[in-house]
Write an enzyme that holds these catalytic residues in place. Sequence first.
Site, PDB file in Angstrom:
ATOM      1  N   ASP A  67      52.387 134.840 -59.082  1.00  9.36           N
ATOM      2  CA  ASP A  67      51.660 133.840 -58.314  1.00  9.36           C
ATOM      3  C   ASP A  67      51.646 132.544 -59.114  1.00  9.36           C
ATOM      4  O   ASP A  67      50.695 132.245 -59.836  1.00  9.36           O
ATOM      5  CB  ASP A  67      50.238 134.348 -58.057  1.00  9.36           C
ATOM      6  CG  ASP A  67      49.546 133.613 -56.924  1.00  9.36           C
ATOM      7  OD1 ASP A  67      50.236 132.934 -56.144  1.00  9.36           O
ATOM      8  OD2 ASP A  67      48.308 133.727 -56.812  1.00  9.36           O
ATOM      9  N   GLU A 158      54.601 128.292 -47.717  1.00  8.99           N
ATOM     10  CA  GLU A 158      53.522 128.203 -46.736  1.00  8.99           C
ATOM     11  C   GLU A 158      53.734 127.094 -45.716  1.00  8.99           C
ATOM     12  O   GLU A 158      54.095 125.975 -46.053  1.00  8.99           O
ATOM     13  CB  GLU A 158      52.185 127.986 -47.453  1.00  8.99           C
ATOM     14  CG  GLU A 158      50.986 128.135 -46.551  1.00  8.99           C
ATOM     15  CD  GLU A 158      49.757 128.635 -47.295  1.00  8.99           C
ATOM     16  OE1 GLU A 158      48.693 128.703 -46.665  1.00  8.99           O
ATOM     17  OE2 GLU A 158      49.856 128.954 -48.489  1.00  8.99           O
ATOM     18  N   LYS A 217      54.637 131.785 -45.097  1.00  7.60           N
ATOM     19  CA  LYS A 217      53.203 132.089 -45.227  1.00  7.60           C
ATOM     20  C   LYS A 217      52.420 131.398 -44.120  1.00  7.60           C
ATOM     21  O   LYS A 217      52.566 130.197 -43.893  1.00  7.60           O
ATOM     22  CB  LYS A 217      52.676 131.624 -46.590  1.00  7.60           C
ATOM     23  CG  LYS A 217      53.087 132.500 -47.745  1.00  7.60           C
ATOM     24  CD  LYS A 217      52.513 132.002 -49.063  1.00  7.60           C
ATOM     25  CE  LYS A 217      51.048 132.313 -49.200  1.00  7.60           C
ATOM     26  NZ  LYS A 217      50.548 131.948 -50.554  1.00  7.60           N
ATOM     27  N   THR A 241      48.462 135.287 -45.050  1.00  9.35           N
ATOM     28  CA  THR A 241      47.653 135.084 -46.241  1.00  9.35           C
ATOM     29  C   THR A 241      46.200 134.795 -45.876  1.00  9.35           C
ATOM     30  O   THR A 241      45.850 134.689 -44.699  1.00  9.35           O
ATOM     31  CB  THR A 241      48.239 133.937 -47.091  1.00  9.35           C
ATOM     32  OG1 THR A 241      47.572 133.890 -48.354  1.00  9.35           O
ATOM     33  CG2 THR A 241      48.109 132.593 -46.390  1.00  9.35           C
ATOM     34  N   PHE A 263      42.700 139.256 -50.232  1.00  9.34           N
ATOM     35  CA  PHE A 263      42.161 138.669 -51.456  1.00  9.34           C
ATOM     36  C   PHE A 263      40.937 139.460 -51.924  1.00  9.34           C
ATOM     37  O   PHE A 263      39.809 139.098 -51.601  1.00  9.34           O
ATOM     38  CB  PHE A 263      41.755 137.212 -51.206  1.00  9.34           C
ATOM     39  CG  PHE A 263      42.890 136.236 -51.072  1.00  9.34           C
ATOM     40  CD1 PHE A 263      44.185 136.658 -50.811  1.00  9.34           C
ATOM     41  CD2 PHE A 263      42.659 134.878 -51.197  1.00  9.34           C
ATOM     42  CE1 PHE A 263      45.228 135.752 -50.690  1.00  9.34           C
ATOM     43  CE2 PHE A 263      43.694 133.965 -51.084  1.00  9.34           C
ATOM     44  CZ  PHE A 263      44.988 134.397 -50.826  1.00  9.34           C
TER      45      PHE A 263
END
Length: 416
Positions: A67, A158, A217, A241, A263
Amino acid sequence: MRRYSLPLPALLIIKLSSNSSIAFAFTPYSSKTVRSIQRNHGEVQTSTRLFTSALDSLADMTTLSIDSGSIDTVAKYAKTGLITDATTNPLFVSQAGSNGDARYEAMVMEAVAYAKAKTCSQDGCDVPDETLNLAVDRLAVNLGKELVGLVRGRVSTEVDIRLSYDTDASVERGASFILFNFCKLIDNSNITIPSEARSIIAMYEEMGVSKDRILIKLAGTWEGIQAARILEKEGIQCNITLVFSFLQAAAAAQAGAYLISPFPGRILDWHKKQTGKEGYSPDSDPGVLAVKRMYSYFRKYDYTTICMPASWRPSRGANVEGSNVDEILALAGVDEMTIPEPLLDSLSALPPHVVSRQCEATTDAASCTDPDFTLTEESYRRYWEVDDCGNEKLMEGILAFTLETEKLIKILIEKF
């Protein structure tokens, strides 16, 4: 795959604590033969090589993504052979825009030049929104292309986070700069507008990067998930996401999303705020339990959607030694994880024996008590209304990434 549509009165509220609840609809569903999947949806293979660190052990049972948008960081860990993928987000792209490093500056200037050429924007003129939007996308692609050259797997890029609540805008963003370069000689409103996701993929392909190396994303809103449904049918694989809820995960799987990014750390943050607790044991961490529930549901009902948790917190509290990797170790064996450099460093410094498989497809599928159910937009929105954690953390995440995008736009304006 057979599913059942449920009337809203069938809603069941599950209490997680005295201050929180999550709503789900349930109805009976027959069990199926469950496949044990990892990256390629095949049987998980365990190697017999000698492990020297916890990172080695973890990489043997879970596909690892880094990441980070740092070229040097990604290169360092890609060389270990333990990291196969990379994920980026608006923060990383914004950092690239303001980095000052000559490599990133070259990406920024190329993005500006590309956007100006494609939209016929002239020096000294006000910069139109379509030009800025294209420059933002191009910079994300420039960064992604660099990372594709470093990792052997996929890179996530994204879609503009500001489109998170607009399916049509995500799939039909208002600009004709990819397919048409007619300046103002024609009325663009009469042209079929290419999707932003298709535009991103087209830019990658112009650079020689195949679409099977890229994940698009999209934020885990209902609209973002429906955009993924459209794109997946076109062979454009998606990463949903900002997932904080079982409801989001189930909807993404039903839409055929290639991968979700729940998350656990931010779910933990929310529960700590609600309960006042300073920490949890890793196996009772609400974020860990939420991810395991998603993973179990996918495996029980043979969804091929990959579960890739991201955004980690110390379950037992930041003041407890070694707790920074609590959630990672508690989810060892899940399909995939994306991990930032500091936590990869921590795992590299730990002995291999601290890692043991905590997620196993067949076992977790058998333990899943959730039935499969068909989510319509109406039922989804009704359930979402009572999902306090999902609502609050999703809004918070979108806002944070929106601010980073706006910050990047200000940087880019100065370059025009």
